[in-house]
Design a protein around this motif. Structure first.
Motif, PDB file in Angstrom:
ATOM      1  N   GLN A  20      43.678  -3.685  -6.455  1.00 28.69           N
ATOM      2  CA  GLN A  20      42.404  -3.739  -6.972  1.00 28.69           C
ATOM      3  C   GLN A  20      42.190  -5.036  -7.655  1.00 28.69           C
ATOM      4  O   GLN A  20      41.072  -5.265  -8.095  1.00 28.69           O
ATOM      5  N   CYS A  73      33.896   1.916 -10.299  1.00 26.95           N
ATOM      6  CA  CYS A  73      34.942   1.418 -10.878  1.00 26.95           C
ATOM      7  C   CYS A  73      34.898  -0.122 -10.795  1.00 26.95           C
ATOM      8  O   CYS A  73      35.436  -0.831 -10.031  1.00 26.95           O
ATOM      9  N   GLY A  85      42.233   5.806  -7.947  1.00 26.13           N
ATOM     10  CA  GLY A  85      42.508   6.128  -9.672  1.00 26.13           C
ATOM     11  C   GLY A  85      44.004   6.600  -9.962  1.00 26.13           C
ATOM     12  O   GLY A  85      44.170   7.204 -10.842  1.00 26.13           O
ATOM     13  N   ALA A 109      38.311   7.669  -4.106  1.00 27.32           N
ATOM     14  CA  ALA A 109      38.213   7.638  -5.830  1.00 27.32           C
ATOM     15  C   ALA A 109      39.759   8.345  -6.247  1.00 27.32           C
ATOM     16  O   ALA A 109      40.316   7.815  -7.111  1.00 27.32           O
TER      17      ALA A 109
END
Length: 573
Positions: A213, A170, A204, A200
């Motif tokens: 993030q 990512c 996501g 994940a």
């Protein structure tokens, strides 16, 4: 490398070989036996528990199977209530199945193939063996807050490896200080591979926010907490400002997440995570407000937290207070979920408004509007993309494309546009529109009328959200966020952003009617009129002034006949 639960028969055998591989010697007095051990002989994924086995009869609690069935039936509200009310013992084995189930529901990518994680490990490190040498952490990790929660050195090495692989998979993650602590918590209850898959899913997630993030998201989040606290913990905020006249609240709230992650006892943290993995970051918002109120109460009755003792560093005092928090996990959560007027919609409104203000200030601080143009120009569609759009589009000229590109959020200009739907190729059907467009976020919707007017909207949320139900199980009429905006390209060129971007004034419900859709129509903007309305045959529409965007009608006549509708998405988002 899958962890197994220690059964009663294992305890006597295991106690004889308990060592520092499993438990930090300094913390030994706080622990009984670890809940999980690795199935492999070298105990690569050893996890330690920070609690004692609960004696006596346990209360009847809901099982993993029951929760799984409710999720399969789409009864997320029922699951939410169960997670809030069921205080599973800290040593309950349910979390080894429950947490992967909860995190997995947020996964937007295709399900990972068996062995995917270990292939990634091999790709990043050249081997699946755990190195004895320290692993350099990715740049997005905050080295001062790599909280291990009593994992052994082996466990910490596993956590290091997981965040490295996640950073490799990512690359858009640029700043995420809470990611490492959450990794450490997960490793207490599951294997390395399962922990990665959980992360994940959280990273996501499109519908809910779990883990920030970027630095912008991180700053927007703590400022959102500060704004909410000013309304919901007025007495505490007033008290802090009274005892510290020169106090800048920003310095206190910058560390809000560490009140919870670095301060609260592990048993409190685990119960919070039960709810967090389902509901998202709003759970942490609620817990933070309760911490503030409890701390304020203790400051008035406990000399340990007297003004003289805390006024020089309230932020650090809050973390110390959390380590000795005077309520149980159940009472903490009960108080958190009893706060009224803290809906998802309210939090989202504050978040979006804060984000837009920060973005606008960053532009103003740059000294001129040239920054927007230069940053956008650097990320204009490639020459090939421009050619492709010109070959497919019946509405956009190159000049109009460049104009529209300069209005997009800067982060979106990094991606290349792709035509998802056009009435010229895919027909005039709302059903086909949804099939081709509804899972994409964001989208650009452009209309060319039979009078050659060209206008449209940047739609910040997925059109699929028309099907999403609220906490009461009902579909909400409107959805979307304050990033949505209207535009006109011909005969006039103009952008109409959300009215809530400027200032902190509460403009009311009519200012937040961003997007609406069903099987019969599509609407963008509302409040004393609809900015864009189209029928189910995508043939006729109308445009009015509306309160959400404070726009004039986008074409002079108000009513229009659609010659072409085009919808663009962005590759790589």
């Amino acid at each position: 490398m899958v962890g197994k639960v220690l059964g009663i028969k294992d305890l006597e055998q295991f106690s004889s070989r308990r060592s520092s591989v499993y438990v930090d010697p300094e913390c030994d007095k706080f622990f009984e036996l670890p809940l999980f051990i690795a199935a492999s002989s070298n105990d690569i994924t050893t996890k330690c528990q920070c609690w004692q086995f609960s004696p006596g009869k346990e209360p009847a609690l809901r099982s993993h199977t029951e929760i799984q069935q409710l999720l399969q039936q789409g009864k997320k509200r029922d699951v939410k209530n169960i997670l809030r009310e069921n205080s599973w013992p800290i040593n309950s084995p349910i979390r080894s199945q429950l947490w992967p189930l909860l995190c997995g529901q947020h996964q937007t990518k295709q399900q990972m193939l068996d062995g995917f994680y270990w292939e990634m490990v091999h790709q990043v490190f050249g081997t699946t063996e755990l190195s004895e040498k320290p692993i350099m952490l990715p740049a997005f990790v905050d080295a001062t807050h790599c909280l291990p929660y009593h994992l052994t050195s082996t466990g910490r090495a596993v956590a290091d490896r997981i965040v490295n692989v996640l950073g490799y998979d990512c690359p858009d993650i640029t700043y995420s200080p809470v990611l490492y602590p959450i990794t450490s918590i997960l490793l207490h209850f599951m294997s390395e591979e399962e922990a990665y898959i959980c992360l994940a899913g959280l990273v996501g997630s499109k519908e809910k926010v779990f883990i920030n993030q970027t630095k912008l998201q991180h700053e927007v989040t703590w400022k959102t907490v500060m704004q909410i606290a000013k309304k919901h913990t007025k007495s505490a905020i007033s008290y802090f400002q009274r005892i510290c006249p020169g106090l800048k609240l920003e310095r206190v709230f910058m560390d809000w997440c560490w009140w919870i992650l670095a301060g609260l006892p592990f048993q409190h943290l685990v119960r919070i995570m039960d709810c967090f993995f389902h509901e998202g970051i709003k759970v942490l918002y609620r817990v933070a407000l309760v911490i503030l109120n409890l701390f304020h109460k203790e400051c008035q009755s406990n000399n340990e937290w007297s003004p003289d003792n805390i006024k020089n560093d309230i932020g650090n005092a809050l973390i110390k207070f959390c380590k000795k928090i005077p309520v149980s996990p159940a009472k903490l959560l009960h108080a958190a979920f009893s706060i009224r007027g803290l809906s998802t919609q309210y939090i989202s409104r504050i978040f979006i408004k804060t984000e837009m203000l920060l973005k606008s200030r960053s532009v103003l601080n740059s000294g001129s509007k040239q920054l927007i143009k230069s940053r956008s120009s650097d990320n204009l569609p490639t020459s090939q993309s421009q050619v492709n759009i010109q070959m497919m589009s019946h509405t956009l000229t190159i000049r109009e494309l460049f104009t529209l590109w300069s209005w997009l959020p800067v982060r979106i200009t990094m991606y290349q546009p792709v035509l998802l739907y056009t009435t010229e190729e895919h027909g005039c059907s709302l059903t086909t529109f949804y099939v081709r467009v509804e899972q994409h976020e964001p989208t650009l919707l452009m209309i060319k009328t039979c009078n050659n007017e060209v206008f449209g909207a940047y739609c910040s949320s997925r059109w699929f959200e028309r099907n999403v139900k609220d906490d009461k199980g009902q579909r909400q009429a409107y959805f979307g966020t304050g990033e949505t905006f209207l535009f006109s390209l011909y005969p006039e060129r103009a952008k109409y952003p959300w009215v809530g971007i400027e200032g902190d004034k509460d403009l009311g419900h009519s200012s937040e009617l961003f997007m609406a859709a069903d099987s019969k129509m599509i609407t963008i903007g509302g409040g004393e009129g609809q900015a864009i309305w189209m029928d189910e045959n995508i043939r006729f529409g109308k445009t009015d002034s509306c309160k959400t965007f404070n726009n004039p009608p986008l074409c002079p006549s108000g009513d229009f006949e659609i010659r072409v509708l085009e919808v663009y998405g962005f590759v790589g988002i």
